[in-house]
Design a protein around this motif. Structure first.
Motif, mmCIF file in Angstrom:
data_model
loop_
_atom_site.group_PDB
_atom_site.id
_atom_site.type_symbol
_atom_site.label_atom_id
_atom_site.label_comp_id
_atom_site.label_asym_id
_atom_site.label_seq_id
_atom_site.Cartn_x
_atom_site.Cartn_y
_atom_site.Cartn_z
ATOM 1 N N GLU A 279 0.911 -1.284 -0.014
ATOM 2 C CA GLU A 279 -0.140 0.013 -0.039
ATOM 3 C C GLU A 279 0.937 1.093 0.073
ATOM 4 O OE1 GLU A 279 -2.600 -0.275 3.331
ATOM 5 O OE2 GLU A 279 -3.736 -2.187 2.718
ATOM 6 N N LEU A 280 2.045 1.369 0.687
ATOM 7 C CA LEU A 280 3.038 2.488 0.879
ATOM 8 C C LEU A 280 3.311 2.526 -0.564
ATOM 9 C CD1 LEU A 280 4.984 3.444 3.565
ATOM 10 C CD2 LEU A 280 6.179 3.136 1.499
ATOM 11 N N CYS A 281 3.818 1.721 -1.260
ATOM 12 C CA CYS A 281 4.536 1.894 -2.656
ATOM 13 C C CYS A 281 3.415 2.320 -3.845
ATOM 14 C CB CYS A 281 4.968 0.445 -3.099
ATOM 15 S SG CYS A 281 6.374 -0.118 -2.382
ATOM 16 N N ALA A 282 2.302 1.798 -3.575
ATOM 17 C CA ALA A 282 1.141 2.203 -4.138
ATOM 18 C C ALA A 282 0.800 3.735 -4.124
ATOM 19 C CB ALA A 282 -0.180 1.524 -4.164
ATOM 20 N N GLU A 283 0.979 4.397 -2.740
ATOM 21 C CA GLU A 283 0.869 5.690 -2.672
ATOM 22 C C GLU A 283 1.830 6.573 -3.287
ATOM 23 O OE1 GLU A 283 0.553 6.235 1.445
ATOM 24 O OE2 GLU A 283 -1.057 4.979 1.867
ATOM 25 N N VAL A 284 3.011 5.967 -3.225
ATOM 26 C CA VAL A 284 4.117 6.367 -4.051
ATOM 27 C C VAL A 284 3.995 6.819 -5.554
ATOM 28 C CG1 VAL A 284 6.680 6.658 -4.560
ATOM 29 C CG2 VAL A 284 5.778 6.068 -2.167
ATOM 30 N N GLU A 289 1.989 9.636 -10.410
ATOM 31 C CA GLU A 289 1.501 9.061 -11.652
ATOM 32 C C GLU A 289 1.424 10.088 -12.899
ATOM 33 O OE1 GLU A 289 -3.326 7.715 -12.940
ATOM 34 O OE2 GLU A 289 -2.926 8.635 -10.894
ATOM 35 N N GLY A 290 1.244 11.243 -12.635
ATOM 36 C CA GLY A 290 1.305 12.292 -13.779
ATOM 37 C C GLY A 290 2.735 12.390 -14.482
ATOM 38 N N SER A 291 3.817 12.188 -13.644
ATOM 39 C CA SER A 291 5.159 12.222 -14.521
ATOM 40 C C SER A 291 5.515 10.965 -15.060
ATOM 41 C CB SER A 291 6.296 12.537 -13.091
ATOM 42 O OG SER A 291 6.147 11.369 -12.460
ATOM 43 N N LEU A 292 4.770 9.759 -14.741
ATOM 44 C CA LEU A 292 4.903 8.556 -15.110
ATOM 45 C C LEU A 292 4.220 8.422 -16.636
ATOM 46 C CD1 LEU A 292 4.608 6.112 -12.118
ATOM 47 C CD2 LEU A 292 6.792 6.511 -13.543
ATOM 48 N N GLN A 293 2.865 9.100 -16.505
ATOM 49 C CA GLN A 293 2.168 9.149 -17.765
ATOM 50 C C GLN A 293 2.903 10.060 -18.701
ATOM 51 O OE1 GLN A 293 -1.565 10.314 -16.815
ATOM 52 N NE2 GLN A 293 -2.214 8.357 -16.038
ATOM 53 N N GLU A 294 3.493 11.209 -18.526
ATOM 54 C CA GLU A 294 4.347 11.976 -19.196
ATOM 55 C C GLU A 294 5.434 11.397 -19.795
ATOM 56 O OE1 GLU A 294 6.557 16.219 -19.131
ATOM 57 O OE2 GLU A 294 5.514 15.529 -17.294
ATOM 58 N N ALA A 295 6.027 10.268 -19.053
ATOM 59 C CA ALA A 295 7.288 9.689 -19.551
ATOM 60 C C ALA A 295 6.753 8.372 -20.262
ATOM 61 C CB ALA A 295 8.194 9.282 -18.465
ATOM 62 N N GLY A 296 5.589 8.215 -20.491
ATOM 63 C CA GLY A 296 5.112 7.029 -21.360
ATOM 64 C C GLY A 296 5.353 5.740 -20.772
ATOM 65 N N VAL A 297 5.146 5.700 -19.245
ATOM 66 C CA VAL A 297 5.469 4.380 -18.636
ATOM 67 C C VAL A 297 4.102 4.172 -17.615
ATOM 68 C CG1 VAL A 297 8.025 4.166 -18.832
ATOM 69 C CG2 VAL A 297 6.976 5.332 -16.997
ATOM 70 N N ARG A 298 4.194 2.871 -17.027
ATOM 71 C CA ARG A 298 3.187 2.572 -16.261
ATOM 72 C C ARG A 298 3.741 2.155 -14.826
ATOM 73 N NH1 ARG A 298 -0.561 -1.876 -15.454
ATOM 74 N NH2 ARG A 298 0.787 -2.844 -16.828
ATOM 75 N N GLY A 299 3.252 2.416 -13.710
ATOM 76 C CA GLY A 299 4.091 2.018 -12.793
ATOM 77 C C GLY A 299 3.189 0.772 -12.237
ATOM 78 N N VAL A 300 3.689 -0.301 -11.750
ATOM 79 C CA VAL A 300 3.087 -1.656 -11.186
ATOM 80 C C VAL A 300 3.823 -1.944 -9.815
ATOM 81 C CG1 VAL A 300 2.635 -4.046 -11.603
ATOM 82 C CG2 VAL A 300 2.683 -2.324 -13.614
ATOM 83 N N VAL A 301 3.000 -2.529 -8.822
ATOM 84 C CA VAL A 301 3.511 -3.064 -7.785
ATOM 85 C C VAL A 301 3.531 -4.367 -7.584
ATOM 86 C CG1 VAL A 301 3.159 -3.019 -5.210
ATOM 87 C CG2 VAL A 301 2.991 -0.923 -6.349
ATOM 88 N N ARG A 302 4.595 -5.338 -7.347
ATOM 89 C CA ARG A 302 4.431 -6.745 -7.117
ATOM 90 C C ARG A 302 5.006 -7.140 -5.862
ATOM 91 N NH1 ARG A 302 6.978 -8.201 -13.044
ATOM 92 N NH2 ARG A 302 5.338 -7.186 -14.410
ATOM 93 N N GLY A 303 4.150 -8.057 -4.966
ATOM 94 C CA GLY A 303 4.758 -8.649 -3.911
ATOM 95 C C GLY A 303 4.166 -7.866 -2.846
#
Length: 423
Positions: A279-284, A289-303
């Motif tokens: 949950e803490l990583c998802a909050e980060v 999210e905005g900067s990730l979309q601007e860079a054209g990548v998607r954030g994922v949490v595993r584990g």
């Protein structure tokens, strides 16, 4: 000298007791001989014959004198020679001829002067031997110690030659004894670490000067330009806004440096209540999210895992890793935040697909102000302390930072020590 003195005193005492015992034995033997002569002597019926018998007995015994007196105390056989002051006397009854009263008293004296002269010479000899032997032994010991310590003095000279401008020097242990080899090896290892630390400090000072010089130069030039001629309120406002951005950048650099300094002094993280790390990583990731979309990548949490951590510090470390991965990730790929329990540790890493980092740079990624790109591309936004802060936060949680780059994927993360059970 004390040891030799004890030995000399022991020798003197042994010889003194030996001489005293010899004197006593001599007196006892001569007393028995005198008694036997007077008891068994034949023809000794008058004074002259007794005197002649006893004088013959004492012939050749210069250290002995004998006198004989009858029971009335009359000395009819006086000492043959004058006795010295140092004599040992033994008195005993002896049989005499009937015309001399039938019995009397003999005094047998042993002259000790020669033995005392011998003891005196022995005392002087032993005294000189103790003093002279001590001097000889001291000189030999001083020479031997000085010779044996010569390699150690060479080490001292070698150590004194090491200075800030000669950090390449090391101690030469080839001529040293085996017992000093571990110390020399440890000292050389210490010099290696000091040389590395000193070079890092010099590089750090240069990087600090460079990082602070840019915004300060911008501020000075901006203020100088604004003061050259009268400006409208809008122009001055624009200048102040530009200066404020540079001041904030300086403040961030100083704040990050203060944080690293506190971490280096051994500051520890304050452990909050058990936190769900996913949950803490998802909050980060939501925050970025905005900067990730601007860079054209998607954030994922595993584990998933639960641990007691300093939430604010851990969010800062993960945010630095996500920001770093976003800058170098290939568009259309994923930035993966991975959580992996490893026994009593939990690993948190960020993976991105993009250019590989050369292997020679990986060990220094977490150095302050270190950049793989020496041209300092993007230095206006990123001052090179992000991964250093990640490593410091890992140490504050009892872990360490790691980096790997292979197969087009870069994995940078850290471990934290925790006894929490993963979920």
């Amino acid at each position: 000298m004390a040891g030799l003195g004890v030995v000399c005193v022991a020798v003197y005492v042994v010889i003194f007791l030996t001489l005293d015992q010899r004197q006593n034995q001599t007196l006892d033997m001569k007393r028995e001989a005198v008694e036997h002569l007077l008891r068994e002597g034949r023809g000794a019926h008058d004074l002259d014959s007794v005197r002649h018998l006893l004088n013959d007995f004492l012939a050749g015994h210069d250290e002995l004198t004998l006198s004989v007196a009858d029971n009335s105390g009359h000395i009819f056989l006086p000492p043959q020679r004058a006795a010295s002051a140092d004599v040992k006397v033994e008195r005993f009854p002896v049989p005499l001829p009937p015309d001399l009263g039938g019995a009397g008293t003999a005094s047998l004296a042993f002259d000790q002067s020669k033995d005392k002269e011998l003891l005196l010479r022995l005392a002087w000899t032993l005294g000189f031997a103790a003093v002279g032997g001590s001097l000889v032994l001291s000189a030999a010991a001083a020479f031997g110690v000085r010779r044996e310590l010569a390699p150690l003095r060479a080490l001292v000279r070698q150590t004194a030659a090491v200075s800030a401008d000669r950090l390449e020097l090391r101690l030469d242990g080839r001529d040293q004894v085996e017992e000093l080899q571990p110390l020399i090896a440890q000292t050389n290892d210490l010099l290696d670490r000091l040389a590395i630390a000193y070079r890092q400090m010099e590089s750090f000072n240069a990087d600090v000067a460079h990082e602070l010089n840019n915004p300060l130069s911008i501020l000075i030039n901006s203020c100088d330009f604004a003061l050259r001629r009268p400006r409208s309120p809008d122009e001055l406002k624009e200048t102040l806004q530009s200066n404020l951005e540079e001041l904030r950048r300086i403040a961030r650099i100083v704040a990050d440096m203060l944080f690293l300094a506190n971490a280096q002094r051994g500051a520890q993280a304050s452990r909050d209540e058990v936190t769900e790390l996913a949950e803490l990583c998802a909050e980060v990731l939501d925050y970025h999210e905005g900067s990730l979309q601007e860079a054209g990548v998607r954030g994922v949490v595993r584990g998933r895992a639960r641990a007691s951590v300093d939430t604010g510090l851990l969010q800062r470390a993960i945010a630095n890793l996500v920001g770093n991965a976003r800058r170098y990730a290939t568009r259309g790929t994923e930035v993966v935040v991975e959580i992996e329990p490893r026994g009593k540790e939990i690993y948190i890493g960020v993976i991105n697909e993009g250019p590989e980092i050369p292997a020679e740079h990986l060990p220094r990624l977490f150095d302050r102000f270190y950049r793989v790109d020496p041209s300092r591309t993007g230095a206006s936004k990123n001052h090179g302390l992000g991964l250093s802060i990640v490593a410091a936060i890992a140490r504050m949680h009892g872990g360490k930072a790691t980096a790997a780059s292979v197969g087009g994927k870069t994995r940078i993360g850290f471990t934290i020590s925790s006894g929490a059970v993963p979920t």
